[in-house]
Motif scaffolding. Structure first.
Motif, PDB file in Angstrom:
ATOM      1  N   THR A 111       0.832  -1.201   0.000  1.00 54.27           N
ATOM      2  CA  THR A 111       0.000   0.000   0.000  1.00 54.27           C
ATOM      3  C   THR A 111       0.864   1.247   0.000  1.00 54.27           C
ATOM      4  N   ILE A 112       1.948   1.216   0.841  1.00 59.36           N
ATOM      5  CA  ILE A 112       2.816   2.389   0.878  1.00 59.36           C
ATOM      6  C   ILE A 112       3.389   2.656  -0.515  1.00 59.36           C
ATOM      7  N   VAL A 113       3.819   1.595  -1.185  1.00 62.00           N
ATOM      8  CA  VAL A 113       4.384   1.763  -2.529  1.00 62.00           C
ATOM      9  C   VAL A 113       3.320   2.265  -3.502  1.00 62.00           C
ATOM     10  N   LEU A 114       2.087   1.697  -3.397  1.00 67.09           N
ATOM     11  CA  LEU A 114       1.016   2.098  -4.309  1.00 67.09           C
ATOM     12  C   LEU A 114       0.741   3.584  -4.247  1.00 67.09           C
ATOM     13  N   GLY A 115       0.934   4.190  -3.048  1.00 69.38           N
ATOM     14  CA  GLY A 115       0.635   5.608  -2.925  1.00 69.38           C
ATOM     15  C   GLY A 115       1.502   6.469  -3.830  1.00 69.38           C
ATOM     16  N   PHE A 116       2.620   5.905  -4.298  1.00 71.08           N
ATOM     17  CA  PHE A 116       3.527   6.692  -5.146  1.00 71.08           C
ATOM     18  C   PHE A 116       3.453   6.254  -6.601  1.00 71.08           C
ATOM     19  N   THR A 117       2.356   5.579  -6.974  1.00 69.86           N
ATOM     20  CA  THR A 117       2.233   5.119  -8.368  1.00 69.86           C
ATOM     21  C   THR A 117       1.009   5.742  -9.002  1.00 69.86           C
ATOM     22  N   ASP A 118       0.693   5.278 -10.200  1.00 69.20           N
ATOM     23  CA  ASP A 118      -0.507   5.770 -10.879  1.00 69.20           C
ATOM     24  C   ASP A 118      -1.496   4.630 -11.074  1.00 69.20           C
ATOM     25  N   SER A 119      -1.577   3.747 -10.095  1.00 74.17           N
ATOM     26  CA  SER A 119      -2.397   2.547 -10.249  1.00 74.17           C
ATOM     27  C   SER A 119      -3.872   2.897 -10.225  1.00 74.17           C
ATOM     28  N   LYS A 120      -4.617   2.516 -11.234  1.00 77.30           N
ATOM     29  CA  LYS A 120      -6.054   2.694 -11.224  1.00 77.30           C
ATOM     30  C   LYS A 120      -6.676   1.785 -12.262  1.00 77.30           C
ATOM     31  N   GLY A 121      -7.975   1.609 -12.175  1.00 72.29           N
ATOM     32  CA  GLY A 121      -8.681   0.770 -13.140  1.00 72.29           C
ATOM     33  C   GLY A 121      -9.033  -0.569 -12.535  1.00 72.29           C
ATOM     34  N   LEU A 122     -10.236  -1.033 -12.806  1.00 66.27           N
ATOM     35  CA  LEU A 122     -10.740  -2.261 -12.197  1.00 66.27           C
ATOM     36  C   LEU A 122      -9.903  -3.452 -12.617  1.00 66.27           C
ATOM     37  N   GLY A 123      -9.332  -4.155 -11.648  1.00 66.04           N
ATOM     38  CA  GLY A 123      -8.565  -5.354 -11.933  1.00 66.04           C
ATOM     39  C   GLY A 123      -7.209  -5.105 -12.547  1.00 66.04           C
TER      40      GLY A 123
ATOM     41  N   ILE B 292     -11.913   6.391   1.466  1.00 67.32           N
ATOM     42  CA  ILE B 292     -10.907   5.508   0.867  1.00 67.32           C
ATOM     43  C   ILE B 292     -11.586   4.406   0.052  1.00 67.32           C
ATOM     44  N   TYR B 293     -12.666   3.841   0.597  1.00 64.29           N
ATOM     45  CA  TYR B 293     -13.372   2.785  -0.130  1.00 64.29           C
ATOM     46  C   TYR B 293     -13.933   3.313  -1.444  1.00 64.29           C
ATOM     47  N   ASN B 294     -14.532   4.520  -1.403  1.00 57.72           N
ATOM     48  CA  ASN B 294     -15.089   5.084  -2.634  1.00 57.72           C
ATOM     49  C   ASN B 294     -14.022   5.327  -3.679  1.00 57.72           C
ATOM     50  N   GLN B 295     -12.826   5.736  -3.224  1.00 51.07           N
ATOM     51  CA  GLN B 295     -11.751   5.969  -4.186  1.00 51.07           C
ATOM     52  C   GLN B 295     -11.285   4.660  -4.809  1.00 51.07           C
ATOM     53  N   ALA B 296     -11.153   3.615  -3.942  1.00 48.06           N
ATOM     54  CA  ALA B 296     -10.496   2.396  -4.419  1.00 48.06           C
ATOM     55  C   ALA B 296     -11.445   1.450  -5.127  1.00 48.06           C
ATOM     56  N   PHE B 297     -12.655   1.268  -4.598  1.00 47.26           N
ATOM     57  CA  PHE B 297     -13.479   0.164  -5.075  1.00 47.26           C
ATOM     58  C   PHE B 297     -14.764   0.624  -5.714  1.00 47.26           C
ATOM     59  N   GLN B 298     -14.918   1.927  -5.971  1.00 51.60           N
ATOM     60  CA  GLN B 298     -16.082   2.393  -6.695  1.00 51.60           C
ATOM     61  C   GLN B 298     -15.620   3.477  -7.655  1.00 51.60           C
ATOM     62  N   GLY B 299     -16.521   3.852  -8.549  1.00 52.28           N
ATOM     63  CA  GLY B 299     -16.187   4.948  -9.454  1.00 52.28           C
ATOM     64  C   GLY B 299     -15.049   4.560 -10.388  1.00 52.28           C
ATOM     65  N   SER B 300     -13.936   5.241 -10.243  1.00 48.07           N
ATOM     66  CA  SER B 300     -12.840   5.037 -11.186  1.00 48.07           C
ATOM     67  C   SER B 300     -11.783   4.069 -10.679  1.00 48.07           C
TER      68      SER B 300
END
Lengths: 306, 186
Positions: free
Chosen positions: A39-51, A265-273
């Motif tokens: 998670t700490i590493v993910l905060g410095f990336t551009d990870s997005k998109g379902l799956g 946090i849930y809305n950012q990660a698992f809903q919407g975009s």
């Protein structure tokens, strides 16, 4: 004779202790430590998109996600709500728990049926939070619902009140559910703390003629310091990660009045975009906040004798 | 326009199927003259809108690709009088006086008889054929359901008096900007 026996069976059982701890350590490494570092590493990336599991580390603008989260008005609202809801829940909870503890551990008035009361007070904690939240959503239904029917039929109100559309009402309902679910647990913990105090101190106080209130404030509370610290810290951590009650009650509405940080946090990660990177950044920010306030609580409640 | 006519009229927005499947059965009657049956009419809205629809899909591993293709063509592309849409628009699928419905094809609607007793004899296709132009995909996104929910919540707060109109719009736009990966002009 005994020493010869010990020499012969000079067999160390210590290594079995290590062996039996291995399952825990493996589970901890796989399910706790690795996800935290990821998670700490993910905060410095551009990870997005379902799956989507591929991502790139942001080299040219590493703090982009943190900036985006800190600038979002919804995040500030969420943090404010989290603290507000926790305080609204915690103050009545600790007050009622302390009062009940004083009554149940009073040496002068032995209350009968204590076991029954303790069970009944603790029972709300056993029901799952999601079920309770859905139940309360149904109770406060508009225009027809049990609470509204009661208010209208007894003449307290002329017409039904839309509880779920009023920010204040919804906040108080969330705070009440949290208070109702946890005051029994807090009371049990505090009673066990009081039972750990040396009874000779109480006897000495009674001989000196102290009243019940004096005993409570001068003897019981100071000796409960460690237990109170534990209650405060666990309640702080639980309150700052409040999620299931406001989510199931009204999904943070009306107008994000009951939106907490974890829901954001849930809305950012698992809903919407499905913006995992931003959610990871928000999680890290929450981690820093919770650690900071826990440190403050530890500092305030430290043992000052040394 | 409000206040422009000589009589006060009640109107509300609805999808095409509202006419036959909801309003007709709940208008207080079944023939013109009973209840409000026959007093209604349909007109074009001030803002176009479309949502949902009925979808036909084929399994990519199907063994009857030709038959499936023919079926899909008949459902969606056949504007003749043997096509599905023509029968649906004229209400001939369920016998006499079957329910007439709007269909996707403007061609079919233009040559169908959409007169309804419920609308006092108005041909509803005269309104729906030009309104078909609104059913394009130019402003569809995968976030439409979420955006719709944010807007509905803001409107509920506005109608309850908790937020002013500007505050409700700002709250709606803030929700979209913070939770979705879209650019918002405030």
């Amino acid at each position: 004779m005994n020493s010869t026996l010990v020499k012969k069976h000079g067999f160390s059982y210590a290594k079995y202790g290590y062996l039996f701890s291995i399952p825990f350590f493996i589970a901890f490494l796989v399910f706790n430590l690795y996800p935290t570092i990821y998670t700490i590493v993910l905060g410095f990336t551009d990870s997005k998109g379902l799956g989507n599991i591929t991502f790139h580390i942001l080299k040219d603008d590493p703090w982009k996600n943190f900036r985006a989260v800190l600038n979002a008005p919804t995040f500030k609202t969420a943090i404010g709500n989290t603290f507000t809801l926790w305080i609204m829940n915690f103050i009545p909870q600790i007050t009622l728990a302390l009062i009940l503890t004083a009554w149940f551990t009073s040496r002068r008035n032995q209350i009968r049926g204590q076991g029954f009361f303790k069970v009944v007070f603790y029972m709300p904690n056993i029901i799952t939070a999601a079920s309770v939240a859905i139940l309360f959503n149904a109770l406060f239904g508009y225009p027809k619902g049990p609470v509204n029917d009661l208010l209208v039929n007894t003449g307290l109100r002329d017409s039904a009140f839309y509880f779920m559309n009023s920010p204040k009402a919804t906040r108080w309902i969330v705070a009440f559910i949290q208070f109702w679910m946890w005051y029994g647990y807090t009371m049990i913990i505090l009673i066990s703390g009081v039972l750990g105090i040396n009874p000779e101190i109480f006897e000495a106080a009674e001989i000196d003629g102290a009243t019940d209130t004096q005993i409570f404030f001068q003897i019981t509370l100071p000796n409960l310091r460690t237990i109170l610290t534990y209650t405060l810290i666990t309640s702080l951590i639980g309150g700052l990660s409040m999620y299931d009650i406001p989510k199931m009650l009204n999904n943070g509405n009306p107008n994000n009045a009951t939106l907490t940080a974890n829901m954001f946090i849930y809305n950012q990660a698992f809903q919407g975009s499905y913006m995992y990177a931003r959610a990871a950044a928000a999680s890290m920010i929450m981690f820093v906040i919770i650690a900071f306030f826990s440190a403050i609580v530890f500092f305030l409640m430290r043992d000052r004798k040394a | 326009m409000q206040g422009a006519g000589d009589k006060e009229v009640l109107g509300f927005y609805g999808p095409a199927w509202l006419i036959n499947y909801v309003m007709a059965g709940n208008s207080g009657g079944e023939k013109p003259g009973e209840g409000t049956y026959g007093d209604w009419a349909v007109c074009a809205p001030n803002v176009g809108f479309f949502w949902g629809g009925t979808w036909v899909l084929a399994n990519k591993d199907t063994k009857n690709a030709d038959a499936v293709a023919e079926l899909i063509k008949w459902i969606t592309l056949d504007p003749s009088e043997d096509g599905l849409q023509y029968g649906w628009a004229n209400g001939t699928w369920s016998g006499e006086q079957g329910t007439k419905d709007t269909v996707a094809s403007g061609t079919v609607m233009a040559k169908s008889n959409g007169e309804l007793d419920f609308l006092g004899g108005q041909n509803m296709f005269d309104v729906f054929v030009p309104a078909n132009a609104y059913a394009n995909g130019t402003n569809l996104t995968q976030y439409d359901e979420t955006i719709n929910t944010y807007f509905r919540d803001a409107v509920r707060q506005y109608t309850a008096g908790e937020l002013s109109r500007d505050d409700a719009l700002t709250a709606f736009k803030t929700n979209v900007a913070d939770n979705l990966d879209v650019e918002v002009d405030f």
